[in-house]
Design a protein around this motif. Structure first.
Motif, mmCIF file in Angstrom:
data_model
loop_
_atom_site.group_PDB
_atom_site.id
_atom_site.type_symbol
_atom_site.label_atom_id
_atom_site.label_comp_id
_atom_site.label_asym_id
_atom_site.label_seq_id
_atom_site.Cartn_x
_atom_site.Cartn_y
_atom_site.Cartn_z
ATOM 1 N N GLU B 215 0.810 -1.215 0.000
ATOM 2 C CA GLU B 215 0.000 0.000 0.000
ATOM 3 C C GLU B 215 0.845 1.269 0.000
ATOM 4 O OE1 GLU B 215 -3.271 0.520 -0.054
ATOM 5 O OE2 GLU B 215 -4.061 -1.502 0.129
ATOM 6 N N GLY B 216 2.109 1.182 0.362
ATOM 7 C CA GLY B 216 2.945 2.381 0.424
ATOM 8 C C GLY B 216 2.653 3.194 1.667
ATOM 9 N N PRO B 217 3.045 4.495 1.662
ATOM 10 C CA PRO B 217 2.879 5.326 2.853
ATOM 11 C C PRO B 217 1.417 5.406 3.283
ATOM 12 C CG PRO B 217 4.236 6.438 1.225
ATOM 13 C CD PRO B 217 3.710 5.204 0.578
ATOM 14 N N VAL B 218 1.182 5.448 4.593
ATOM 15 C CA VAL B 218 -0.170 5.583 5.120
ATOM 16 C C VAL B 218 -0.694 6.982 4.780
ATOM 17 C CG1 VAL B 218 -1.569 5.662 7.207
ATOM 18 C CG2 VAL B 218 0.259 3.976 6.998
ATOM 19 N N VAL B 219 -1.874 7.050 4.136
ATOM 20 C CA VAL B 219 -2.483 8.340 3.800
ATOM 21 C C VAL B 219 -3.769 8.478 4.614
ATOM 22 C CG1 VAL B 219 -3.400 9.769 1.940
ATOM 23 C CG2 VAL B 219 -1.572 8.133 1.464
ATOM 24 N N PRO B 220 -3.894 9.550 5.448
ATOM 25 C CA PRO B 220 -5.108 9.719 6.241
ATOM 26 C C PRO B 220 -6.337 9.787 5.334
ATOM 27 C CG PRO B 220 -3.419 11.304 6.896
ATOM 28 C CD PRO B 220 -2.925 10.622 5.660
ATOM 29 N N GLY B 221 -7.424 9.092 5.738
ATOM 30 C CA GLY B 221 -8.669 9.153 4.981
ATOM 31 C C GLY B 221 -8.772 8.126 3.869
ATOM 32 N N ILE B 222 -7.748 7.297 3.679
ATOM 33 C CA ILE B 222 -7.792 6.247 2.659
ATOM 34 C C ILE B 222 -7.770 4.909 3.376
ATOM 35 C CG2 ILE B 222 -6.583 5.217 0.688
ATOM 36 C CD1 ILE B 222 -7.292 7.896 -0.155
ATOM 37 N N ASN B 223 -8.710 4.006 2.969
ATOM 38 C CA ASN B 223 -8.758 2.687 3.592
ATOM 39 C C ASN B 223 -7.631 1.814 3.046
ATOM 40 O OD1 ASN B 223 -9.366 0.224 4.673
ATOM 41 N ND2 ASN B 223 -11.145 -0.147 3.360
ATOM 42 N N GLN B 224 -6.648 1.518 3.901
ATOM 43 C CA GLN B 224 -5.520 0.696 3.464
ATOM 44 C C GLN B 224 -5.443 -0.592 4.273
ATOM 45 O OE1 GLN B 224 -3.015 4.275 3.891
ATOM 46 N NE2 GLN B 224 -2.083 3.714 1.946
ATOM 47 N N GLY B 225 -6.612 -0.970 4.866
ATOM 48 C CA GLY B 225 -6.634 -2.187 5.662
ATOM 49 C C GLY B 225 -6.110 -1.920 7.065
ATOM 50 N N SER B 226 -5.692 -3.003 7.718
ATOM 51 C CA SER B 226 -5.240 -2.886 9.098
ATOM 52 C C SER B 226 -3.804 -2.393 9.138
ATOM 53 C CB SER B 226 -5.349 -4.249 9.763
ATOM 54 O OG SER B 226 -4.723 -4.230 11.013
ATOM 55 N N VAL B 227 -3.621 -1.072 9.300
ATOM 56 C CA VAL B 227 -2.270 -0.515 9.313
ATOM 57 C C VAL B 227 -1.900 -0.057 10.722
ATOM 58 C CG1 VAL B 227 -2.333 0.242 6.918
ATOM 59 C CG2 VAL B 227 -3.074 1.800 8.685
ATOM 60 N N VAL B 228 -0.587 -0.011 10.990
ATOM 61 C CA VAL B 228 -0.125 0.439 12.293
ATOM 62 C C VAL B 228 -0.128 1.966 12.318
ATOM 63 C CG1 VAL B 228 1.290 -1.566 12.740
ATOM 64 C CG2 VAL B 228 2.266 0.340 11.493
ATOM 65 N N GLU B 229 -0.198 2.524 13.548
ATOM 66 C CA GLU B 229 -0.219 3.981 13.681
ATOM 67 C C GLU B 229 1.114 4.449 14.218
ATOM 68 O OE1 GLU B 229 -3.621 5.895 14.729
ATOM 69 O OE2 GLU B 229 -4.756 4.519 13.457
ATOM 70 N N GLY B 230 2.151 4.320 13.432
ATOM 71 C CA GLY B 230 3.455 4.815 13.847
ATOM 72 C C GLY B 230 4.317 3.751 14.492
ATOM 73 N N GLN B 231 5.546 4.184 14.866
ATOM 74 C CA GLN B 231 6.566 3.261 15.339
ATOM 75 C C GLN B 231 6.161 2.553 16.633
ATOM 76 O OE1 GLN B 231 9.278 2.547 13.473
ATOM 77 N NE2 GLN B 231 9.718 0.950 14.945
ATOM 78 N N ASP B 232 5.428 3.256 17.532
ATOM 79 C CA ASP B 232 5.028 2.637 18.796
ATOM 80 C C ASP B 232 4.185 1.394 18.538
ATOM 81 O OD1 ASP B 232 6.398 4.490 20.184
ATOM 82 O OD2 ASP B 232 4.644 5.726 20.715
ATOM 83 N N ASP B 233 3.264 1.507 17.554
ATOM 84 C CA ASP B 233 2.414 0.377 17.184
ATOM 85 C C ASP B 233 3.234 -0.776 16.632
ATOM 86 O OD1 ASP B 233 -0.109 0.939 17.925
ATOM 87 O OD2 ASP B 233 -0.932 1.040 15.878
ATOM 88 N N VAL B 234 4.218 -0.423 15.800
ATOM 89 C CA VAL B 234 5.098 -1.456 15.237
ATOM 90 C C VAL B 234 5.799 -2.193 16.374
ATOM 91 C CG1 VAL B 234 7.102 -1.910 13.776
ATOM 92 C CG2 VAL B 234 5.519 -0.105 13.147
#
Lengths: 124, 243
Positions: B215-234
């Motif tokens: 999916e590439g970089p996370v873009v706010p407002g676009i459904n990219q499935g279950s993505v992490v929210e930054g390094q803490d999530d990773v």
């Protein structure tokens, strides 16, 4: 410490190279995808691999798998630095044997922390 | 009104059918049934015909629309070219910035270490722990350092100005991307029309949880499935996997 930086964007390679220099790692080399990186790794006596995921040619995850499948390289620490942020992908990377995962955009502190963590684990 | 009269007619026909069946007049009942089915078929054929005509006209309208051929022949290729230019421009800006940083950092280092050395000598002087020859050497160091500081601060100023100017890419690329967004929205409107005409056959959505699709970089407002929210999530996810 000889480090290979693999990313298709030359700007990102420069940013990582500069951050590594600040951390005291001056022996860094660059490749723009897995296909270029793999022969360099096989012949170059590298100690550490930092790679992007999404690249034309060979992707970072395929490069990671190729490294793990190569008896001479299998033990090399690998850090993925990528914009790919799906949970399934992080799990996939772990299953493929990654040593660290940094999502872009990242800070200098994050990169330093992950690198230190990898080396302390390798040393242990 | 029309629907009501059709329904009444159907009810009448059904009553007649029932009466015929109860009376045991099977032949007439069969004929009645065939007539009823025939009327249904005719209505269905009429409806299919109407939809086909509508689709045909809409497709013709879509294909003959001047805007569509303009979009296909010129604007989409132009948009691709514009977006390639965005990549080039941002790449140049990043390199210009990095060049300035690479030139500036060692200068800042020299200024810092020069000040450090002079500071030590200056402290000795203030504590009257300095010989005359040391004082002479310090005063030479001071004038060298002043020359260095003058030169370096000029270069630093120039490099920082480069960094400042390089940020102009944001304006340029922002404008280009806005134009491409406008085109995408235009095409979207036309495609939505086409999908509306062809009905709901294309309901399948992209599988955002397929790890094979990048999916590439996370873009706010676009459904990219279950993505992490930054390094803490990773980090949380990795530690849950025993990392």
């Amino acid at each position: 410490m000889k480090i290979l930086i693999v990313d298709d964007f030359s700007t990102m390679r420069r940013i990582i190279k500069n951050l590594l220099r600040d951390l005291g790692f001056t022996n860094t080399h660059e490749a723009d995808d897995g296909n270029t990186a793999l022969p360099m790794l096989q012949s170059g006596n590298f100690d550490f691999l930092i790679s992007d995921w999404n690249m034309p040619g060979m992707t970072g995850i395929d490069l990671l798998r190729a490294v793990r499948a190569d008896a001479n390289l299998a033990a090399m620490p690998v850090l993925l630095v990528t914009a790919e942020s799906k949970r399934e992908q992080i799990i996939e990377a772990v299953q493929a044997g990654v040593n660290g995962y940094v999502v872009k955009p990242f800070t200098a502190a994050t990169l330093e922390e992950k690198i230190n963590k990898i080396f302390s684990r390798v040393a242990a | 009104m029309l629907q009501g009269s059709i329904d009444e007619r159907r009810i009448d026909m059904a009553r007649e059918l029932l009466a015929l069946l109860e009376a045991g007049r099977n032949e007439q009942a069969d004929a009645q049934l065939t007539q009823m089915c025939g009327e249904m078929d005719a209505a269905l054929f009429q409806e299919v015909g109407r939809l086909t005509r509508e689709l045909h006209e809409a497709m013709n309208g879509f294909l003959l629309d001047d805007r569509v051929s303009e979009i296909a022949l010129h604007e989409i290729p132009d948009a691709a070219e514009r977006l390639r230019y965005v990549i080039t421009t941002t790449e140049q800006a990043a390199h210009a910035t990095l060049n300035a940083v690479e030139k500036s950092l060692p200068l800042a280092g020299e200024l810092s270490s020069g000040a450090e050395t002079l500071g030590e000598a200056w402290d000795r002087f203030r504590e009257r722990r300095m010989t005359v020859s040391d004082f002479k050497s310090m005063s030479e160091d001071i004038s060298r350092f002043l020359d260095l500081a003058r030169g370096h601060s000029k270069v630093l100023h120039a490099e920082l100005s480069e960094v400042l100017m390089a940020q102009g890419y944001q304006d340029i690329t922002g404008q280009i991307i806005k134009r491409v967004i406008k085109l995408v929205e235009d095409v979207e409107g036309r495609l939505v029309n086409l999908v509306r005409i062809t009905g709901s056959r294309y309901q399948q959505h992209k599988d955002h949880d397929d790890p094979a699709i990048l999916e590439g970089p996370v873009v706010p407002g676009i459904n990219q499935g279950s993505v992490v929210e930054g390094q803490d999530d990773v980090d949380d996810l990795l530690s849950s996997l025993g990392f």
